[in-house]
Design a protein around this motif. Structure first.
Motif, PDB file in Angstrom:
ATOM      1  N   GLU A 114       0.919  -1.143  -0.178  1.00 24.89           N
ATOM      2  CA  GLU A 114       0.057  -0.082   0.040  1.00 24.89           C
ATOM      3  C   GLU A 114       0.787   1.442  -0.169  1.00 24.89           C
ATOM      4  O   GLU A 114       1.964   1.327   0.988  1.00 24.89           O
ATOM      5  N   ARG A 115       0.515   2.160  -0.734  1.00 26.68           N
ATOM      6  CA  ARG A 115       1.265   3.376  -0.994  1.00 26.68           C
ATOM      7  C   ARG A 115       0.734   4.380  -0.401  1.00 26.68           C
ATOM      8  O   ARG A 115      -0.526   4.556  -0.257  1.00 26.68           O
ATOM      9  N   GLN A 116       1.279   5.159   0.529  1.00 25.50           N
ATOM     10  CA  GLN A 116       0.868   6.029   1.235  1.00 25.50           C
ATOM     11  C   GLN A 116       1.369   7.396   0.861  1.00 25.50           C
ATOM     12  O   GLN A 116       2.606   7.629   0.659  1.00 25.50           O
ATOM     13  N   LYS A 117       0.499   8.688   0.594  1.00 25.74           N
ATOM     14  CA  LYS A 117       1.197   9.718   0.453  1.00 25.74           C
ATOM     15  C   LYS A 117       1.445  10.751   1.832  1.00 25.74           C
ATOM     16  O   LYS A 117       0.132  10.678   2.317  1.00 25.74           O
ATOM     17  N   SER A 118       2.182  11.242   1.665  1.00 24.27           N
ATOM     18  CA  SER A 118       2.166  12.092   3.109  1.00 24.27           C
ATOM     19  C   SER A 118       2.940  13.634   2.517  1.00 24.27           C
ATOM     20  O   SER A 118       3.697  13.648   1.205  1.00 24.27           O
ATOM     21  N   SER A 119       2.819  14.505   3.139  1.00 19.89           N
ATOM     22  CA  SER A 119       3.124  15.755   2.896  1.00 19.89           C
ATOM     23  C   SER A 119       3.934  16.471   4.414  1.00 19.89           C
ATOM     24  O   SER A 119       3.324  16.163   5.307  1.00 19.89           O
ATOM     25  N   LEU A 120       4.560  17.378   3.916  1.00 18.97           N
ATOM     26  CA  LEU A 120       5.387  17.997   5.049  1.00 18.97           C
ATOM     27  C   LEU A 120       5.128  19.464   4.865  1.00 18.97           C
ATOM     28  O   LEU A 120       5.455  19.939   3.768  1.00 18.97           O
ATOM     29  N   ALA A 121       4.547  20.173   5.866  1.00 20.36           N
ATOM     30  CA  ALA A 121       4.186  21.366   5.641  1.00 20.36           C
ATOM     31  C   ALA A 121       5.520  22.325   6.084  1.00 20.36           C
ATOM     32  O   ALA A 121       6.257  21.909   7.365  1.00 20.36           O
ATOM     33  N   LEU A 122       6.042  23.103   5.300  1.00 19.44           N
ATOM     34  CA  LEU A 122       7.266  23.756   5.673  1.00 19.44           C
ATOM     35  C   LEU A 122       6.844  25.334   6.299  1.00 19.44           C
ATOM     36  O   LEU A 122       5.881  26.066   5.726  1.00 19.44           O
ATOM     37  N   ARG A 123       7.520  25.677   7.292  1.00 16.08           N
ATOM     38  CA  ARG A 123       7.046  26.831   7.871  1.00 16.08           C
ATOM     39  C   ARG A 123       8.017  28.153   7.532  1.00 16.08           C
ATOM     40  O   ARG A 123       8.936  27.743   7.068  1.00 16.08           O
ATOM     41  N   GLU A 124       7.225  29.174   7.555  1.00 16.33           N
ATOM     42  CA  GLU A 124       8.240  30.327   6.639  1.00 16.33           C
ATOM     43  C   GLU A 124       9.177  30.662   7.901  1.00 16.33           C
ATOM     44  O   GLU A 124       9.073  30.693   9.042  1.00 16.33           O
ATOM     45  N   ALA A 125      10.631  30.920   7.035  1.00 14.36           N
ATOM     46  CA  ALA A 125      11.745  31.291   8.471  1.00 14.36           C
ATOM     47  C   ALA A 125      11.532  32.865   8.772  1.00 14.36           C
ATOM     48  O   ALA A 125      11.220  33.777   8.022  1.00 14.36           O
TER      49      ALA A 125
END
Length: 126
Positions: A114-125
């Motif tokens: 099973e393939r899972q998609k994940s995302s990583l939210a980047l915060r602004e510096a």
């Protein structure tokens, strides 16, 4: 200049020329036979069956040079197999059918993972 010896010499030259022509014809025939044998050995013979999932080779992709882009699209299902290597493909949803050369397809093997998609939210510096 004796005409009899000149005509005899000319006949010998013509016979020799005919012999050279026949020899070249035989050599050409042998070359074509060997080339056909070599070509037939290097053709991949895939056993395709009705309903099998396959990938289609996209030969027009070289117009858009992207190094890492895959040249294989799909998967498609085999709808019909015609004689002499022609294959009729359909999309998985069954909407679009088209015919292609059987040399442009390869079997598609699905993995059971099973393939899972994940995302990583980047915060602004700050």
């Amino acid at each position: 200049m004796n005409l009899d010896t000149a005509s005899a010499q000319r006949k010998l030259q013509l016979n020799e020329l005919e012999e050279w022509r026949l020899n070249a014809y035989e050599n050409n025939k042998l070359y074509k036979k060997k080339t056909k044998h070599w070509h037939d050995q290097h053709i991949s013979k895939e056993d395709l069956v009705f309903g099998q999932k396959v990938l289609l080779f996209n030969s027009h992709l070289h117009l858009f040079p992207e190094k890492l882009k895959s040249r294989w699209s799909g998967p498609f299902n085999i709808k019909t197999i015609f004689p002499y290597g022609t294959v009729e493909l359909t999309r998985e949803d069954g909407t679009n059918t088209f015919k292609v050369n059987g040399q442009r397809v390869k079997p598609y093997f699905e993995d059971e993972m099973e393939r899972q998609k994940s995302s990583l939210a980047l915060r602004e510096a700050s």
